[in-house]
Write an enzyme that holds these catalytic residues in place. Structure first.
Site, PDB file in Angstrom:
ATOM      1  N   TYR A 140      47.933  21.642  46.408  1.00  0.00           N
ATOM      2  CA  TYR A 140      47.207  21.102  47.568  1.00  0.00           C
ATOM      3  C   TYR A 140      45.705  21.035  47.342  1.00  0.00           C
ATOM      4  CZ  TYR A 140      51.713  22.514  49.526  1.00  0.00           C
ATOM      5  OH  TYR A 140      53.055  22.696  49.743  1.00  0.00           O
ATOM      6  N   LYS A 183      49.024  50.499  37.048  1.00  0.00           N
ATOM      7  CA  LYS A 183      48.327  50.440  38.336  1.00  0.00           C
ATOM      8  C   LYS A 183      49.431  50.467  39.375  1.00  0.00           C
ATOM      9  CE  LYS A 183      44.882  49.921  41.151  1.00  0.00           C
ATOM     10  NZ  LYS A 183      43.921  51.017  41.414  1.00  0.00           N
ATOM     11  N   ASP A 216      42.118  52.036  36.498  1.00  0.00           N
ATOM     12  CA  ASP A 216      40.722  52.239  36.907  1.00  0.00           C
ATOM     13  C   ASP A 216      40.202  53.575  36.383  1.00  0.00           C
ATOM     14  OD1 ASP A 216      42.599  53.313  38.673  1.00  0.00           O
ATOM     15  OD2 ASP A 216      41.533  52.768  40.498  1.00  0.00           O
ATOM     16  N   ASP A 240      43.684  44.261  27.120  1.00  0.00           N
ATOM     17  CA  ASP A 240      42.545  43.404  26.763  1.00  0.00           C
ATOM     18  C   ASP A 240      41.247  44.031  27.262  1.00  0.00           C
ATOM     19  OD1 ASP A 240      41.008  41.083  26.038  1.00  0.00           O
ATOM     20  OD2 ASP A 240      41.026  40.531  28.155  1.00  0.00           O
ATOM     21  N   ASP A 244      37.786  46.211  24.979  1.00  0.00           N
ATOM     22  CA  ASP A 244      36.342  45.944  24.886  1.00  0.00           C
ATOM     23  C   ASP A 244      35.577  47.250  25.126  1.00  0.00           C
ATOM     24  OD1 ASP A 244      36.711  43.188  24.401  1.00  0.00           O
ATOM     25  OD2 ASP A 244      35.023  42.644  25.699  1.00  0.00           O
TER      26      ASP A 244
HETATM   27  C1  IPM Z   1      41.211  39.000  23.056  1.00  0.00           C
HETATM   28  C2  IPM Z   1      40.657  37.836  23.852  1.00  0.00           C
HETATM   29  C3  IPM Z   1      41.781  36.928  24.314  1.00  0.00           C
HETATM   30  C4  IPM Z   1      42.709  37.718  25.212  1.00  0.00           C
HETATM   31  C5  IPM Z   1      41.286  35.662  25.021  1.00  0.00           C
HETATM   32  C6  IPM Z   1      40.406  34.848  24.125  1.00  0.00           C
HETATM   33  C7  IPM Z   1      42.393  34.834  25.576  1.00  0.00           C
HETATM   34  O1  IPM Z   1      39.891  38.310  24.914  1.00  0.00           O
HETATM   35  O2  IPM Z   1      41.930  38.754  22.072  1.00  0.00           O
HETATM   36  O3  IPM Z   1      40.873  40.141  23.365  1.00  0.00           O
HETATM   37  O4  IPM Z   1      42.453  37.880  26.408  1.00  0.00           O
HETATM   38  O5  IPM Z   1      43.721  38.198  24.717  1.00  0.00           O
HETATM   39 MN    MN Z   2      39.503  40.441  24.857  1.00  0.00          MN
END
Ligand code: IPM
Ligand code: MN
Ligand code: NAD
Length: 350
Positions: A140, A183, A216, A240, A244
């Site tokens: 929509y 979660k 979290d 993911d 990081d």
């Molecule tokens: C990773 C990246 C990918 C993911 C992206 C680019 C889709 O962030 O490999 O960590 O989310 O898996």
């Molecule tokens: Mn990533």
């Protein structure tokens, strides 16, 4: 017989860091045969596609794929440019994403009171389902009823196999501990399902200890006490995000390598840094190639060359401990390729 490697440099810093990983692989004296793939957003600008339609078929005959990074928002929308990455993980059933985080000597850790090797965890990320399905849709458009739906999908097979892989990994390690991230206070279907399967699988591993943690709290603890984690198992999205954080506590995105594994070996596995194409530093020689180099080490290990993998890791360790050659993320002025050269130089002593 040579190992057949598909090199998939991609976009941004991808080609810069893959070149250094290759430099180091070439110095090992092993029979390696490469095919370089020029699939990226430059190709998209020319042809309207980031990779040929039959990209999976073209990569299928290789023993492994070494990828840099995909994505350059200047040339193509991110959800388009990364499609081959997610397509490979799913299409080649690379259901395990192994993301180790080890704090090497000589690297500045942003966390207080942490010594080299205190942080030594491995995140086992589910890599084919969960929050990353392509189920959903937009409806929509342009009306007051406009809606978007993005479906999370957890199967018994998909969840159980990643949990088993995590417990098996824990078995090979000193602390033998698994932390399962969910979660389940808020996501009462998928995550309560995941918790139940975790308890079921854990019964087969009485020698491995288990704890559950909400995502979290896990994000907080990855910063507060990253040294307390051994093996961490998480869904696609949670894994993911957490990796990081795991990367930054061991020095930055330039230190985190990863493996996308198809454990049955029916299809090729893929090895890549955790980081992306880093458009903010692309083309400037500032990228730290260590994440790509450590990914290449994971590739050699998976191909059945643990000696070569160990040599690469040792050379990285010597390079970091000496600390003479440093990219800007380590407060230095050296280039990506100078770091690659220095690591290559350390191979002899490794
Ligand atoms: C990773 C990246 C990918 C993911 C992206 C680019 C889709 O962030 O490999 O960590 O989310 O898996
Ligand atoms: Mn990533
Ligand atoms: P990013 O990982 O590319 O960059 C985040 C930060 O880390 C930036 O400050 C960057 O300069 C730094 N960084 C990354 N790699 C580094 C290295 N080797 N050495 C030193 N510093 C480094 O994340 P982003 O900015 O969110 O994403 C940029 C693009 O990459 C987007 O198009 C995104 O979709 C894509 N991406 C691709 C992958 C992949 O191919 N596996 C992974 C993540 C992001």
């Amino acid at each position: 017989m040579a190992y057949k490697i598909a090199l998939y440099p991609g976009d941004g810093v991808g080609p810069e860091v893959v070149a250094e990983a290759r430099k180091i692989l070439d110095a090992l004296g092993l029979p390696l045969e490469y095919r370089a793939l020029d699939w990226n957003t430059t190709l998209y600008a020319k042809t309207g596609a980031c990779a040929p339609a039959d990209y999976l078929e073209q990569m299928r005959p290789f023993d492994a794929i070494l990828l840099g990074a995909l994505g350059d928002a200047k040339n193509a929308p991110d959800h388009v440019s990364i499609e081959p990455l997610l397509g490979m993980r799913k299409g080649f059933d690379q259901y395990v994403n192994i993301r180790p985080a080890l704090l090497y000597e000589g690297v500045d850790c942003p966390i207080r009171n942490v010594k080299p090797y205190d942080i030594d965890m491995v995140v086992i990320r589910e890599n084919t389902e969960g929050e990353y399905t392509t189920m959903g849709g937009r409806h929509y458009a342009g009306t007051p009823h406009e809606a978007a739906m993005q479906v999370s999908y957890f199967t018994r097979m998909g969840t159980e196999r990643i949990l088993r892989y995590a417990f098996e990994t824990a078995r090979t390690r000193k602390r033998k501990h698994v932390t399962s991230i969910t979660k389940s206070n808020a996501l009462k279907y998928a995550m309560v399902f995941w918790d139940g399967l975790t308890e079921e699988v854990a019964k087969d591993y009485p020698d491995v200890s288990l704890s559950h943690m909400l995502v979290d709290a896990a994000a907080m603890n990855f910063v507060r006490t990253p040294q307390s984690f051994d093996v961490v198992v998480a869904s696609n999205l949670f894994g993911d995000i957490l990796t990081d954080i795991a990367a930054i506590v061991i020095g930055g995105m330039g230190f985190a390598g990863s493996a996308n594994i198809n454990p049955t070996r029916e299809f090729p596995s893929m090895f890549e840094p955790v980081h992306g194409s880093a458009p903010d530093i692309a083309g400037s020689g500032k990228a730290n190639p260590i994440a790509a180099v450590l990914s290449a080490a994971m590739m050699m290990e998976f191909l059945g060359e643990p000696g070569a993998a160990g040599k690469i890791r040792k050379a990285v360790q010597l390079h970091l401990a000496e600390g003479k050659v440093r990219t800007p993320d380590r407060g230095g002025k050296n280039t990506t390729s100078e770091v690659g050269d220095d690591i290559r130089g350390k191979l002899e002593k490794a």
